[in-house]
Design an enzyme around this catalytic site. Structure first.
Site, PDB file in Angstrom:
ATOM      1  N   LYS A 164      64.818  10.179  70.178  1.00  0.00           N
ATOM      2  CA  LYS A 164      64.409  10.660  68.848  1.00  0.00           C
ATOM      3  C   LYS A 164      63.805  12.063  68.959  1.00  0.00           C
ATOM      4  O   LYS A 164      63.451  12.507  70.070  1.00  0.00           O
ATOM      5  CB  LYS A 164      63.384   9.691  68.260  1.00  0.00           C
ATOM      6  CG  LYS A 164      62.082   9.610  69.048  1.00  0.00           C
ATOM      7  CD  LYS A 164      61.203   8.481  68.534  1.00  0.00           C
ATOM      8  CE  LYS A 164      59.906   8.395  69.311  1.00  0.00           C
ATOM      9  NZ  LYS A 164      59.149   7.171  68.987  1.00  0.00           N
ATOM     10  N   TYR A 216      43.595  39.029  66.837  1.00  0.00           N
ATOM     11  CA  TYR A 216      42.878  38.679  65.603  1.00  0.00           C
ATOM     12  C   TYR A 216      41.453  38.252  65.893  1.00  0.00           C
ATOM     13  O   TYR A 216      41.201  37.545  66.863  1.00  0.00           O
ATOM     14  CB  TYR A 216      43.595  37.542  64.877  1.00  0.00           C
ATOM     15  CG  TYR A 216      44.921  37.960  64.282  1.00  0.00           C
ATOM     16  CD1 TYR A 216      44.982  38.921  63.279  1.00  0.00           C
ATOM     17  CD2 TYR A 216      46.109  37.400  64.728  1.00  0.00           C
ATOM     18  CE1 TYR A 216      46.192  39.307  62.732  1.00  0.00           C
ATOM     19  CE2 TYR A 216      47.327  37.773  64.189  1.00  0.00           C
ATOM     20  CZ  TYR A 216      47.362  38.732  63.195  1.00  0.00           C
ATOM     21  OH  TYR A 216      48.556  39.105  62.669  1.00  0.00           O
TER      22      TYR A 216
HETATM   23  C1  LIG Z   1      59.067   6.313  70.152  1.00  0.00           C
HETATM   24  C2  LIG Z   1      59.305   4.879  70.274  1.00  0.00           C
HETATM   25  C3  LIG Z   1      59.510   4.289  71.521  1.00  0.00           C
HETATM   26  C4  LIG Z   1      59.394   5.053  72.814  1.00  0.00           C
HETATM   27  O1  LIG Z   1      58.067   5.172  73.165  1.00  0.00           O
HETATM   28  P1  LIG Z   1      57.584   5.931  74.507  1.00  0.00           P
HETATM   29  O2  LIG Z   1      56.196   5.538  74.654  1.00  0.00           O
HETATM   30  O3  LIG Z   1      57.794   7.377  74.236  1.00  0.00           O
HETATM   31  O4  LIG Z   1      58.466   5.457  75.593  1.00  0.00           O
HETATM   32  C5  LIG Z   1      59.800   2.942  71.570  1.00  0.00           C
HETATM   33  N1  LIG Z   1      59.888   2.206  70.449  1.00  0.00           N
HETATM   34  C6  LIG Z   1      59.714   2.741  69.216  1.00  0.00           C
HETATM   35  C7  LIG Z   1      59.808   1.877  68.020  1.00  0.00           C
HETATM   36  C8  LIG Z   1      59.400   4.085  69.089  1.00  0.00           C
HETATM   37  O5  LIG Z   1      59.203   4.607  67.891  1.00  0.00           O
END
Ligand SMILES: *Cc1c(COP(=O)(O)O)cnc(C)c1O
Length: 400
Positions: A35, A266
């Site tokens: 993702k 800044y």
């Molecule tokens: C992001 C996510 C994962 C992966 O989690 P990590 O800790 O990055 O391995 C697994 N399951 C769901 C539902 C997620 O949203």
């Protein structure tokens, strides 16, 4: 030629995948969570190299992300973890994405969309039931089970292939909350069974739970963080050896010698302490540089650290500033990071215009417009840039 870019070592990602697979029970498979553009590394490139290494399952949050993977030739299982909308369903079904069901009201509608897409009974959409056990986000509650079973009975185009939940505190030492979550998940699946619903697969583990609760691996573990070379927290380092696939780089585009006492940036929060050289690199907070998720202290020690850090900053002392490296030496960021320009105090170290510096750029917030250069088998083989600011465009490369 870009002046700021990211080098992604796909061999390192594959190595991490292989380390993970070594710790799995034979009946468990790794579902690579790619993702958010594989946490910034590039979903297509990461998924392709993992597929080549034998990975058969992938997960994303949104339908759009799943479609991009399909369009680029990923043929394995792709699970969409987040909620989906009616407008997305026809494309998702046509691309054979597996969808997550997490609320009752959309199920009958999804079944209908599916039934009008194929006149034959054979058009099926594979779905995973998401169970809410303590994350407080999406998913069915125990009290909805009877209604769920009823609506699934009326939905012949849905095939329930999975049931899963997501842990809120798996990276914490205190196991009680996670045990409770798992207990709720178990009651839920047991009741599902009594109601005649038997999903093919169960999966509950993210990276942290995969390492700490090996008895819960079930059919899949859903791994993102470990694949991209991060540990889910302190205390996980001894459990497997990870390789870091990510290096962000920028080039010096302006260099000038300045006297002692020169104000920089800044609010003039930085002033040179001696004669020195200031180097400008073309990267700033609009690229995700120097930004990160809001930090909430996890206890009194954390809180104290935060207070001290902010207190000494009043006197121009910046603790825990990120490290920028020039020719293997750490150099300081001078003053506030700008929108697209950052100044470095490089001292009297020998350097010149065009020199590369290595910058700490957080992977999940690194702007997708920054080109990614991919290495595989020790060679750079492709580059990804944004095409007119929208979809990624891949150039196949070969350096001899
Ligand atoms: C992001 C996510 C994962 C992966 O989690 P990590 O800790 O990055 O391995 C697994 N399951 C769901 C539902 C997620 O949203």
């Amino acid at each position: 030629m870009a002046e700021t870019w990211i080098e992604v070592d796909l061999d390192a990602v594959v190595k991490n995948y292989q380390e993970i697979v070594k710790l799995l029970h034979p009946e468990t498979r790794c579902m690579a969570v790619v993702k958010a553009d594989a946490y910034g590394l590039g979903a297509v490139e990461v998924a392709r190299s993992l597929a080549r290494a034998g990975c058969e399952a992938f997960a994303v949050t949104r339908v759009e992300e799943g479609l991009i993977l399909r369009e680029h030739g990923i043929v394995g299982l792709i699970l969409v973890l987040g909620p989906t909308t009616e407008e997305e369903w026809p494309r998702a079904i046509a691309a054979q994405l597996q969808l997550t069901l997490s609320e009752l009201s959309s199920i009958a509608e999804l079944n209908k969309v599916c039934s009008v897409m194929g006149s034959e009974q054979s058009t099926l959409v594979q779905v995973h039931l998401k169970v809410e056990t303590g994350m407080g986000r999406t998913g069915f509650r125990f009290s909805e089970l009877e209604a769920l079973s009823h609506v699934l009975d009326q939905s012949p185009h849905l095939q329930v292939t999975g049931v899963y939940t997501h842990f809120a505190r798996a990276a914490r030492k205190d196991r009680a909350y996670t045990l409770d979550q798992y207990q709720r998940f178990t009651s839920f699946t047991a009741r599902l069974g009594e109601l005649g619903i038997n999903p093919t697969w169960k999966h509950v583990c993210n990276s942290a739970a995969f390492l700490d609760y090996s008895e819960w691996h079930h059919d899949f573990v859903r791994i993102g963080t470990l694949l991209i070379g991060h540990y889910p927290g302190q205390g996980f380092k001894g459990k497997l050896k990870l390789s870091d696939p990510w290096i962000a780089k920028s080039r010096i585009v302006h260099l000038r010698k300045v006297p002692k006492g020169t104000y920089v940036g800044y609010q003039s929060i930085y002033r040179t302490k001696a004669e020195t050289q200031l180097a400008v690199i073309p990267v700033g907070y609009a690229d995700g540089f120097g930004t990160g998720p809001h930090f909430t202290p996890q206890g009194w020690a954390d809180f104290l650290r935060l207070v001290i850090k902010n207190f000494v900053a009043l006197f121009g002392i910046f603790l825990g500033l990120e490290r920028v490296e020039l020719k293997g030496k750490t150099v300081r960021i001078a003053g506030k990071i700008g929108m697209q320009l950052t100044v470095l105090d490089v001292g009297m170290q020998e350097c010149s215009l065009g020199d590369e510096v290595e910058i700490p750029l957080r992977r999940t917030v690194a702007n997708p417009r920054i080109p990614r250069r991919y290495r595989q088998d020790g060679q750079m083989f492709s580059e990804r840039v944004m095409e007119e600011g929208v979809l990624p465009f891949y150039k196949e490369y070969s350096l001899e």
